[in-house]
Design a protein around this motif. Structure first.
Motif, mmCIF file in Angstrom:
data_model
loop_
_atom_site.group_PDB
_atom_site.id
_atom_site.type_symbol
_atom_site.label_atom_id
_atom_site.label_comp_id
_atom_site.label_asym_id
_atom_site.label_seq_id
_atom_site.Cartn_x
_atom_site.Cartn_y
_atom_site.Cartn_z
ATOM 1 N N VAL A 39 40.871 25.633 30.412
ATOM 2 C CA VAL A 39 40.141 25.576 29.148
ATOM 3 C C VAL A 39 39.061 26.651 29.193
ATOM 4 C CG1 VAL A 39 38.714 24.151 27.660
ATOM 5 C CG2 VAL A 39 40.570 23.118 28.958
ATOM 6 N N ILE A 40 39.372 27.794 28.575
ATOM 7 C CA ILE A 40 38.430 28.915 28.526
ATOM 8 C C ILE A 40 38.206 29.253 27.058
ATOM 9 C CG2 ILE A 40 38.014 31.297 29.183
ATOM 10 C CD1 ILE A 40 39.875 30.872 31.549
ATOM 11 N N ASP A 41 36.959 29.128 26.618
ATOM 12 C CA ASP A 41 36.645 29.343 25.207
ATOM 13 C C ASP A 41 36.676 30.819 24.820
ATOM 14 O OD1 ASP A 41 36.308 26.630 24.827
ATOM 15 O OD2 ASP A 41 34.180 26.698 25.320
ATOM 16 N N SER A 42 36.314 31.680 25.726
ATOM 17 C CA SER A 42 36.193 33.101 25.426
ATOM 18 C C SER A 42 37.515 33.828 25.659
ATOM 19 C CB SER A 42 35.108 33.717 26.304
ATOM 20 O OG SER A 42 35.123 35.116 26.189
ATOM 21 N N LYS A 43 37.970 34.550 24.647
ATOM 22 C CA LYS A 43 39.209 35.327 24.763
ATOM 23 C C LYS A 43 39.045 36.438 25.791
ATOM 24 C CE LYS A 43 40.487 38.119 21.433
ATOM 25 N NZ LYS A 43 41.031 38.668 20.186
ATOM 26 N N GLY A 44 37.885 37.050 25.837
ATOM 27 C CA GLY A 44 37.629 38.126 26.789
ATOM 28 C C GLY A 44 37.704 37.662 28.234
ATOM 29 N N VAL A 45 37.112 36.508 28.508
ATOM 30 C CA VAL A 45 37.153 35.964 29.872
ATOM 31 C C VAL A 45 38.582 35.573 30.228
ATOM 32 C CG1 VAL A 45 36.360 34.087 31.362
ATOM 33 C CG2 VAL A 45 34.758 35.207 29.829
ATOM 34 N N ARG A 46 39.300 34.978 29.294
ATOM 35 C CA ARG A 46 40.704 34.613 29.544
ATOM 36 C C ARG A 46 41.526 35.844 29.892
ATOM 37 N NH1 ARG A 46 43.827 33.578 24.473
ATOM 38 N NH2 ARG A 46 43.959 35.823 24.670
ATOM 39 N N ASN A 47 41.335 36.923 29.144
ATOM 40 C CA ASN A 47 42.084 38.147 29.396
ATOM 41 C C ASN A 47 41.709 38.776 30.735
ATOM 42 O OD1 ASN A 47 43.375 37.843 26.980
ATOM 43 N ND2 ASN A 47 42.210 39.403 25.914
ATOM 44 N N ARG A 48 40.457 38.708 31.099
ATOM 45 C CA ARG A 48 40.032 39.273 32.374
ATOM 46 C C ARG A 48 40.597 38.477 33.542
ATOM 47 N NH1 ARG A 48 33.813 40.913 32.114
ATOM 48 N NH2 ARG A 48 34.406 42.027 33.995
ATOM 49 N N VAL A 49 40.645 37.142 33.404
ATOM 50 C CA VAL A 49 41.241 36.310 34.452
ATOM 51 C C VAL A 49 42.736 36.607 34.555
ATOM 52 C CG1 VAL A 49 41.781 33.938 35.131
ATOM 53 C CG2 VAL A 49 39.509 34.489 34.291
ATOM 54 N N ALA A 50 43.406 36.724 33.423
ATOM 55 C CA ALA A 50 44.841 37.031 33.425
ATOM 56 C C ALA A 50 45.095 38.404 34.043
ATOM 57 C CB ALA A 50 45.397 36.978 32.006
ATOM 58 N N GLY A 51 44.252 39.368 33.754
ATOM 59 C CA GLY A 51 44.386 40.693 34.340
ATOM 60 C C GLY A 51 44.150 40.681 35.840
ATOM 61 N N TYR A 52 43.186 39.896 36.282
ATOM 62 C CA TYR A 52 42.922 39.778 37.718
ATOM 63 C C TYR A 52 44.118 39.166 38.433
ATOM 64 C CZ TYR A 52 40.859 38.221 42.092
ATOM 65 O OH TYR A 52 40.613 38.005 43.428
ATOM 66 N N ILE A 53 44.697 38.118 37.851
ATOM 67 C CA ILE A 53 45.863 37.469 38.458
ATOM 68 C C ILE A 53 47.045 38.433 38.490
ATOM 69 C CG2 ILE A 53 47.566 35.640 38.102
ATOM 70 C CD1 ILE A 53 45.227 33.893 37.091
ATOM 71 N N SER A 54 47.269 39.156 37.405
ATOM 72 C CA SER A 54 48.374 40.119 37.354
ATOM 73 C C SER A 54 48.215 41.183 38.431
ATOM 74 C CB SER A 54 48.438 40.797 35.990
ATOM 75 O OG SER A 54 48.652 39.853 34.978
ATOM 76 N N ARG A 55 47.024 41.694 38.546
ATOM 77 C CA ARG A 55 46.776 42.740 39.541
ATOM 78 C C ARG A 55 46.943 42.207 40.959
ATOM 79 N NH1 ARG A 55 43.681 47.888 38.919
ATOM 80 N NH2 ARG A 55 43.568 48.623 41.046
ATOM 81 N N LYS A 56 46.476 40.990 41.181
ATOM 82 C CA LYS A 56 46.592 40.367 42.505
ATOM 83 C C LYS A 56 48.054 40.191 42.891
ATOM 84 C CE LYS A 56 43.859 38.124 45.457
ATOM 85 N NZ LYS A 56 42.843 38.784 46.229
ATOM 86 N N ILE A 57 48.873 39.721 41.961
ATOM 87 C CA ILE A 57 50.296 39.514 42.241
ATOM 88 C C ILE A 57 50.997 40.845 42.438
ATOM 89 C CG2 ILE A 57 52.466 38.735 41.220
ATOM 90 C CD1 ILE A 57 50.886 36.396 40.020
ATOM 91 N N ASN A 58 50.694 41.837 41.616
ATOM 92 C CA ASN A 58 51.361 43.145 41.731
ATOM 93 C C ASN A 58 50.988 43.863 43.020
ATOM 94 O OD1 ASN A 58 52.835 42.964 39.385
ATOM 95 N ND2 ASN A 58 51.192 43.807 38.132
ATOM 96 N N THR A 59 49.775 43.701 43.519
ATOM 97 C CA THR A 59 49.404 44.359 44.770
ATOM 98 C C THR A 59 50.025 43.660 45.968
ATOM 99 O OG1 THR A 59 47.314 43.136 44.858
ATOM 100 C CG2 THR A 59 47.268 45.354 43.917
ATOM 101 N N ARG A 60 50.323 42.380 45.861
ATOM 102 C CA ARG A 60 50.987 41.648 46.950
ATOM 103 C C ARG A 60 52.445 42.073 47.077
ATOM 104 N NH1 ARG A 60 48.790 35.483 46.138
ATOM 105 N NH2 ARG A 60 46.644 35.931 46.692
ATOM 106 N N LYS A 61 53.050 42.511 45.981
ATOM 107 C CA LYS A 61 54.458 42.930 45.999
ATOM 108 C C LYS A 61 54.653 44.232 46.762
ATOM 109 C CE LYS A 61 55.878 40.763 41.692
ATOM 110 N NZ LYS A 61 56.346 41.013 40.326
ATOM 111 N N ARG A 62 53.634 45.070 46.811
ATOM 112 C CA ARG A 62 53.762 46.385 47.450
ATOM 113 C C ARG A 62 53.867 46.315 48.925
ATOM 114 N NH1 ARG A 62 49.391 49.918 44.101
ATOM 115 N NH2 ARG A 62 50.278 49.479 42.092
#
Length: 62
Positions: A39-62
């Motif tokens: 439950v995140i009210d701010s769209k900006g914070v939600r997008n930043r968390v999603a971007g952090y997770i995406s980056r974390k997963i993509n760097t683990r694949k390398r």
């Protein structure tokens, strides 16, 4: 994008531990998954968390 605040990192790590199977390397999918899981009210914070997770997963694949 620079250094991420600790609240973005902490929330991202917590979501990865609890809901690892819901996230992938795709930012758009992660945006929707974060909105469903947390439950995140701010769209900006939600997008930043999603971007952090995406980056974390993509760097683990390398």
């Amino acid at each position: 994008m620079g250094i991420k605040p600790s609240y973005i990192k902490n929330l991202g790590e917590e979501l990865l531990v609890k809901h690892r199977d819901r996230f992938s390397g795709d930012f758009e999918e992660n945006k929707h998954a974060v909105a469903e899981v947390a439950v995140i009210d701010s769209k900006g914070v939600r997008n930043r968390v999603a971007g952090y997770i995406s980056r974390k997963i993509n760097t683990r694949k390398r």
